[in-house]
Scaffold this active site. Structure first.
Site, PDB file in Angstrom:
ATOM      1  CG  ASP A  58      -1.988  -1.101   1.184  1.00 61.34           C
ATOM      2  OD1 ASP A  58      -1.989  -1.887   0.231  1.00 61.34           O
ATOM      3  OD2 ASP A  58      -2.803  -1.177   2.135  1.00 61.34           O
ATOM      4  CB  CYS A 108      -1.999  -2.933   5.298  1.00 57.34           C
ATOM      5  SG  CYS A 108      -3.714  -2.343   5.139  1.00 57.34           S
ATOM      6  CE  LYS A 134      -4.031  -4.303   1.245  1.00 64.23           C
ATOM      7  NZ  LYS A 134      -4.754  -3.296   2.019  1.00 64.23           N
TER       8      LYS A 134
HETATM    9  C1  VGL Z   1      -4.533   0.688   5.749  1.00 66.77           C
HETATM   10  C2  VGL Z   1      -6.106   1.593   7.139  1.00 66.77           C
HETATM   11  C3  VGL Z   1      -7.077   1.468   6.179  1.00 66.77           C
HETATM   12  C4  VGL Z   1      -3.108   0.287   5.547  1.00 66.77           C
HETATM   13  C5  VGL Z   1      -5.491   0.545   4.765  1.00 66.77           C
HETATM   14  O1  VGL Z   1      -2.660   0.207   4.376  1.00 66.77           O
HETATM   15  O2  VGL Z   1      -2.423   0.049   6.563  1.00 66.77           O
HETATM   16  N1  VGL Z   1      -4.858   1.199   6.933  1.00 66.77           N
HETATM   17  N2  VGL Z   1      -6.758   0.939   4.987  1.00 66.77           N
END
Ligand code: VGL
Ligand code: ZN
Length: 202
Positions: free
Chosen positions: A12, A155, A110
């Site tokens: 991410d 994540c 995702k």
């Molecule tokens: C994430 C919160 C919401 C992350 C993704 O990538 O850690 N955290 N969505």
């Protein structure tokens, strides 16, 4: 360490998790050059992309009376409510512009199911709905994974715990990660990962 069966999983590294983004992680952009420099060391390179439909159930904006970063009960367990982030097709959902995405073998998205969040690269937050990554890694004969990216305590942690549960040898390179750190969540995450046998490398 270069090995046929070692995969780098980049979690991410998207605009919304970098300074100026909707769910900015302190220093999130600082991991980009570190990750770019690591990519050449791995035979298998997978990137993940948080990819929510507008109005996703993890967004506080859809839960009247609940502020961002509050916690609610979902059918699959506790869920932190987030600011709207990584909406499909938005600039915030794009990878950081300096990240070397050309190097990716696979990009796995995702969090696209409206009713369930998905922190982990392997399973959604019900811990049972698979993303398909474990099958991909099995077919590529991967036995160990190295995790980097954002955010360490969400994540990255969820991905590391699932990878350990699936039987992979797991390493998290902390200098190539940054945390959200809600109420001590970074320390909790580090402890949980160590308990699960994940190697935390500075
Ligand atoms: C994430 C919160 C919401 C992350 C993704 O990538 O850690 N955290 N969505
Ligand atoms: Zn998300």
């Amino acid at each position: 360490m270069t090995a046929q069966n070692d995969a780098l999983i980049v979690i991410d590294v998207q605009n919304d998790f970098c300074p100026g983004g909707a769910l900015a992680v302190n220093g999130g952009d600082q991991v980009v050059p570190i990750i770019n420099a690591m990519l050449g060391d791995f035979a298998v390179k997978v990137f993940t992309q948080d990819w929510h439909p507008a109005g996703h159930s993890s967004f506080a904006s859809g839960h009247a009376g609940h502020d961002p970063f509050s916690v609610i009960d979902m059918p699959y367990g506790a869920q932190v409510l987030w600011p709207d982030h990584c909406v499909q097709g938005s600039t915030g959902a794009e990878f950081h512009p300096d990240l070397n995405t050309t190097a990716a073998d696979l990009i796995i998205r995702k969090g696209f199911r409206p009713q369930i969040d998905s922190y982990s690269a392997f399973f959604e937050n019900d811990h049972t709905t698979p993303t398909g990554l474990s099958g991909y890694l099995a077919e590529r004969d991967v036995q160990s994974v190295t995790l980097v990216g954002l955010a360490t305590d969400f994540c990255v942690q969820y991905s590391a715990l699932d990878a350990a549960r699936l039987g992979f040898k797991v390493r998290v390179i902390e200098r190539a990660c940054r945390a959200i750190d809600l109420d001590g969540s970074l320390e909790d995450a580090r402890e949980a990962m160590l308990d699960a046998g994940v190697v935390l490398e500075a």
